[in-house]
Write a protein that holds these residues in place. Sequence first.
Motif, mmCIF file in Angstrom:
data_model
loop_
_atom_site.group_PDB
_atom_site.id
_atom_site.type_symbol
_atom_site.label_atom_id
_atom_site.label_comp_id
_atom_site.label_asym_id
_atom_site.label_seq_id
_atom_site.Cartn_x
_atom_site.Cartn_y
_atom_site.Cartn_z
ATOM 1 N N LEU A 20 -33.804 29.674 43.161
ATOM 2 C CA LEU A 20 -34.444 28.732 44.085
ATOM 3 C C LEU A 20 -34.089 27.290 43.755
ATOM 4 O O LEU A 20 -33.789 26.499 44.654
ATOM 5 C CB LEU A 20 -35.967 28.930 44.083
ATOM 6 C CG LEU A 20 -36.454 30.214 44.753
ATOM 7 C CD1 LEU A 20 -37.928 30.461 44.427
ATOM 8 C CD2 LEU A 20 -36.236 30.156 46.263
ATOM 9 N N GLU A 69 -40.973 25.188 48.916
ATOM 10 C CA GLU A 69 -42.321 25.748 49.052
ATOM 11 C C GLU A 69 -42.407 27.170 48.496
ATOM 12 O O GLU A 69 -43.430 27.558 47.945
ATOM 13 C CB GLU A 69 -42.768 25.684 50.506
ATOM 14 C CG GLU A 69 -43.078 24.253 50.919
ATOM 15 C CD GLU A 69 -43.482 24.103 52.371
ATOM 16 O OE1 GLU A 69 -43.457 25.091 53.130
ATOM 17 O OE2 GLU A 69 -43.815 22.958 52.750
ATOM 18 N N ARG A 70 -41.322 27.936 48.599
ATOM 19 C CA ARG A 70 -41.307 29.273 47.992
ATOM 20 C C ARG A 70 -41.412 29.137 46.475
ATOM 21 O O ARG A 70 -42.155 29.874 45.826
ATOM 22 C CB ARG A 70 -40.037 30.037 48.383
ATOM 23 C CG ARG A 70 -39.906 31.400 47.725
ATOM 24 C CD ARG A 70 -40.958 32.363 48.210
ATOM 25 N NE ARG A 70 -40.870 33.640 47.496
ATOM 26 C CZ ARG A 70 -41.881 34.471 47.347
ATOM 27 N NH1 ARG A 70 -43.052 34.211 47.893
ATOM 28 N NH2 ARG A 70 -41.730 35.592 46.698
ATOM 29 N N ASP A 130 -37.018 39.847 43.306
ATOM 30 C CA ASP A 130 -37.901 39.331 44.354
ATOM 31 C C ASP A 130 -37.240 39.409 45.733
ATOM 32 O O ASP A 130 -36.610 38.452 46.181
ATOM 33 C CB ASP A 130 -38.310 37.889 44.052
ATOM 34 C CG ASP A 130 -39.359 37.367 45.018
ATOM 35 O OD1 ASP A 130 -40.081 38.190 45.624
ATOM 36 O OD2 ASP A 130 -39.462 36.141 45.164
ATOM 37 N N THR A 133 -37.880 36.364 48.147
ATOM 38 C CA THR A 133 -36.985 35.225 47.955
ATOM 39 C C THR A 133 -35.589 35.570 48.454
ATOM 40 O O THR A 133 -34.930 34.743 49.100
ATOM 41 C CB THR A 133 -36.944 34.807 46.473
ATOM 42 O OG1 THR A 133 -38.244 34.329 46.102
ATOM 43 C CG2 THR A 133 -35.910 33.730 46.215
ATOM 44 N N LEU A 136 -35.268 34.953 52.101
ATOM 45 C CA LEU A 136 -35.115 33.530 52.419
ATOM 46 C C LEU A 136 -33.676 33.068 52.185
ATOM 47 O O LEU A 136 -33.112 32.319 52.993
ATOM 48 C CB LEU A 136 -36.059 32.681 51.577
ATOM 49 C CG LEU A 136 -37.555 32.879 51.769
ATOM 50 C CD1 LEU A 136 -38.330 32.025 50.781
ATOM 51 C CD2 LEU A 136 -37.966 32.568 53.181
#
Length: 161
Positions: A20, A69-70, A130, A133, A136
């Motif tokens: 991320l 935000e994740r 995950d 994630t 996304l």
Amino acid sequence: MTVVKSSLPDDDLKVVGEALQGTLVDVVDLSLVAKQVHWNVVGPRFRSIHLQLDEVVATARQHADVVAERASALGITPDGRAATVASSSAVGKVPTGWIKDDDAVRILVDGLGAVIRRMRERIEATDKPDPVTQDLLIALTADLEKHAWMFQAESRQAENA
């Protein structure tokens, strides 16, 4: 200090956090590079490239927020500060001054390509730790690949002109 407790085990959280954070840095820099080129592009294809660059900026900014935000939702503090972005982005440097339309296209083809390669690595890395994630990252990569296709088509047009 931990404010948000993650639902992921520590080892998985480390992998996801790196994915991320790396993504955040790349898309923040991509938005900045595309906007810099947008302001300075010149040439016969100015208008079409100028508008196309704004589409890249909008995509990158939207996804940057989703990615940050994740990270926050998982208890990872996102870092989009200028120094962090400058020191670890995959997006190349932009020359100063006016940028010819052919050069603008090349800058975006190269920058998008570098980010997409790293995104594919992150997609693979987040598969088991995950899937949320990963989803996304897949959506972001699809959008980036669409932009890459369009700039590559511009590049081929420039080669044939």
